[in-house]
Design a protein around this motif. Structure first.
Motif, PDB file in Angstrom:
ATOM      1  N   LYS A  60       0.523   5.859   0.054  1.00 13.98           N
ATOM      2  CA  LYS A  60      -0.341   7.021   0.240  1.00 13.98           C
ATOM      3  C   LYS A  60       0.403   8.254  -0.254  1.00 13.98           C
ATOM      4  CE  LYS A  60      -2.981   7.510   3.882  1.00 13.98           C
ATOM      5  NZ  LYS A  60      -3.453   7.743   5.269  1.00 13.98           N
TER       6      LYS A  60
ATOM      7  N   ASP B 223       0.837  -1.193   0.000  1.00  6.45           N
ATOM      8  CA  ASP B 223       0.000   0.000   0.000  1.00  6.45           C
ATOM      9  C   ASP B 223       0.876   1.248   0.000  1.00  6.45           C
ATOM     10  OD1 ASP B 223      -2.342   1.485   0.012  1.00  6.45           O
ATOM     11  OD2 ASP B 223      -2.573   1.402   2.193  1.00  6.45           O
TER      12      ASP B 223
ATOM     13  N   SER C 259      -5.056   1.357  -1.114  1.00  7.42           N
ATOM     14  CA  SER C 259      -6.106   0.624  -0.382  1.00  7.42           C
ATOM     15  C   SER C 259      -7.475   1.275  -0.519  1.00  7.42           C
ATOM     16  CB  SER C 259      -5.727   0.495   1.098  1.00  7.42           C
ATOM     17  OG  SER C 259      -5.516   1.774   1.676  1.00  7.42           O
ATOM     18  N   ASP C 260      -7.520   2.516  -0.976  1.00  7.53           N
ATOM     19  CA  ASP C 260      -8.819   3.170  -1.210  1.00  7.53           C
ATOM     20  C   ASP C 260      -9.595   2.462  -2.316  1.00  7.53           C
ATOM     21  OD1 ASP C 260      -8.168   5.103   0.675  1.00  7.53           O
ATOM     22  OD2 ASP C 260      -7.453   6.550  -0.799  1.00  7.53           O
ATOM     23  N   TYR C 261      -8.906   1.648  -3.100  1.00  4.99           N
ATOM     24  CA  TYR C 261      -9.520   1.008  -4.269  1.00  4.99           C
ATOM     25  C   TYR C 261      -9.782  -0.484  -4.048  1.00  4.99           C
ATOM     26  CZ  TYR C 261      -8.278   5.325  -6.610  1.00  4.99           C
ATOM     27  OH  TYR C 261      -8.189   6.647  -6.965  1.00  4.99           O
ATOM     28  N   LYS C 262      -9.778  -0.921  -2.787  1.00  7.61           N
ATOM     29  CA  LYS C 262      -9.915  -2.350  -2.513  1.00  7.61           C
ATOM     30  C   LYS C 262     -11.290  -2.920  -2.843  1.00  7.61           C
ATOM     31  CE  LYS C 262     -10.866  -1.537   2.410  1.00  7.61           C
ATOM     32  NZ  LYS C 262     -10.368  -1.765   3.799  1.00  7.61           N
ATOM     33  N   SER C 263     -12.275  -2.049  -3.080  1.00  6.94           N
ATOM     34  CA  SER C 263     -13.606  -2.542  -3.460  1.00  6.94           C
ATOM     35  C   SER C 263     -13.733  -2.754  -4.967  1.00  6.94           C
ATOM     36  CB  SER C 263     -14.698  -1.561  -2.996  1.00  6.94           C
ATOM     37  OG  SER C 263     -14.539  -0.295  -3.625  1.00  6.94           O
TER      38      SER C 263
ATOM     39  N   LYS D  77      -5.757  16.260  -1.335  1.00  7.07           N
ATOM     40  CA  LYS D  77      -6.143  15.125  -0.503  1.00  7.07           C
ATOM     41  C   LYS D  77      -5.175  13.970  -0.696  1.00  7.07           C
ATOM     42  CE  LYS D  77     -11.065  16.327  -0.695  1.00  7.07           C
ATOM     43  NZ  LYS D  77     -12.427  15.872  -1.108  1.00  7.07           N
TER      44      LYS D  77
ATOM     45  N   ASN E 284      -2.719  14.031  -3.788  1.00  5.86           N
ATOM     46  CA  ASN E 284      -3.344  14.286  -5.082  1.00  5.86           C
ATOM     47  C   ASN E 284      -3.310  15.787  -5.392  1.00  5.86           C
ATOM     48  OD1 ASN E 284      -4.770  13.811  -7.445  1.00  5.86           O
ATOM     49  ND2 ASN E 284      -6.762  13.728  -6.443  1.00  5.86           N
TER      50      ASN E 284
ATOM     51  N   ASN F 107      -6.926  -6.794  -8.277  1.00  2.00           N
ATOM     52  CA  ASN F 107      -7.320  -6.906  -6.874  1.00  2.00           C
ATOM     53  C   ASN F 107      -7.722  -8.353  -6.593  1.00  2.00           C
ATOM     54  OD1 ASN F 107      -8.299  -6.689  -4.293  1.00  2.00           O
ATOM     55  ND2 ASN F 107      -9.885  -5.178  -4.764  1.00  2.00           N
TER      56      ASN F 107
ATOM     57  N   VAL G 298      -4.310  10.076  -1.214  1.00 11.67           N
ATOM     58  CA  VAL G 298      -4.920   8.920  -1.883  1.00 11.67           C
ATOM     59  C   VAL G 298      -4.051   7.701  -1.625  1.00 11.67           C
ATOM     60  CG1 VAL G 298      -5.519   7.899  -4.117  1.00 11.67           C
ATOM     61  CG2 VAL G 298      -5.997  10.317  -3.681  1.00 11.67           C
ATOM     62  N   SER G 299      -4.694   6.594  -1.239  1.00 15.63           N
ATOM     63  CA  SER G 299      -3.993   5.338  -0.987  1.00 15.63           C
ATOM     64  C   SER G 299      -4.433   4.279  -1.988  1.00 15.63           C
ATOM     65  CB  SER G 299      -4.295   4.819   0.424  1.00 15.63           C
ATOM     66  OG  SER G 299      -3.884   5.728   1.410  1.00 15.63           O
TER      67      SER G 299
END
Length: 204
Positions: free
Chosen positions: A36, A34, A48-52, A43, A39, A146, A45-46
């Protein structure tokens, strides 16, 4: 004197290998750690923010490289095509702005606003993320899949086989890779040679 030479050789070897262990240089099939980064909207951005989602298209890019400029609209098009299908684009600028003034954070903000980026454009100030990935050029693409919250590298390399003209590209490597992943098929070409300007490293 006999003992000094082996010790010096060991010290030299340690110095040479120290840099290698600091950068994993991800290969196809490797799991990505991961990260971070900031942006252009300020803000953080990681990954892991996209794990869905199903994965991400990570592109090391910049403002100034002629190749990056040539591929800019194609990068925007990749996000428009694949973000809704679970593979959004994340761009990262690792260039040292002291060596490339046009790659300052303010210039990044201006470019993202001018081109109406609808994806993150992150600044890698320490260059640690670029080194971990083993990124060398702009643009340099890493398609990540993922797998249960862990992102693994499925493709590394160029966007396509024609930097000058998108319409003349006979091989669309990134599109082929993502299309294959969406269809649960093997990526046809998992690694190609990234074409572009070399990343401007600090103290290089």
């Amino acid at each position: 004197m006999k003992l000094i030479k082996p010790i010096l050789l060991m010290l030299c070897f340690a110095a040479l290998t120290a840099g290698r262990t600091a950068a994993p240089n991800y290969g196809v099939g490797d799991t990505v750690a991961d990260f971070k980064l900031k942006n252009v909207d300020g803000k953080m951005v990681s990954l892991s923010d996209y794990k869905s989602g199903k994965g991400v298209i990570v592109i090391f890019d910049c403002n100034t490289c002629p190749y990056s400029k040539a591929y800019n609209d194609r990068i925007i098009a990749l996000n428009k095509k694949y973000a809704a299908q679970g593979f959004p684009v994340i761009t990262i600028n690792a260039n040292d702005p002291s060596d490339s003034e046009g790659d300052s954070f303010d210039e990044m903000v201006a470019l993202a606003k001018r081109k109406k980026y609808d994806f993150p454009y992150l600044v890698d100030e320490t260059q640690n993320v670029a080194r971990a990935f083993g990124a060398t050029n702009t643009p340099h693409v890493f398609v990540l899949k993922n797998e249960g919250g862990a992102f693994t590298v499925a493709y590394i390399g160029a966007i396509d086989d024609n930097a000058r003209d998108a319409s003349s590209a006979s091989k669309k490597y990134v599109e082929d890779a993502v299309d294959a992943l969406l269809s649960n098929k093997a990526v046809p070409a998992a690694k190609t040679r990234a074409i572009g300007c070399g990343i401007k490293w600090k103290n290089a």
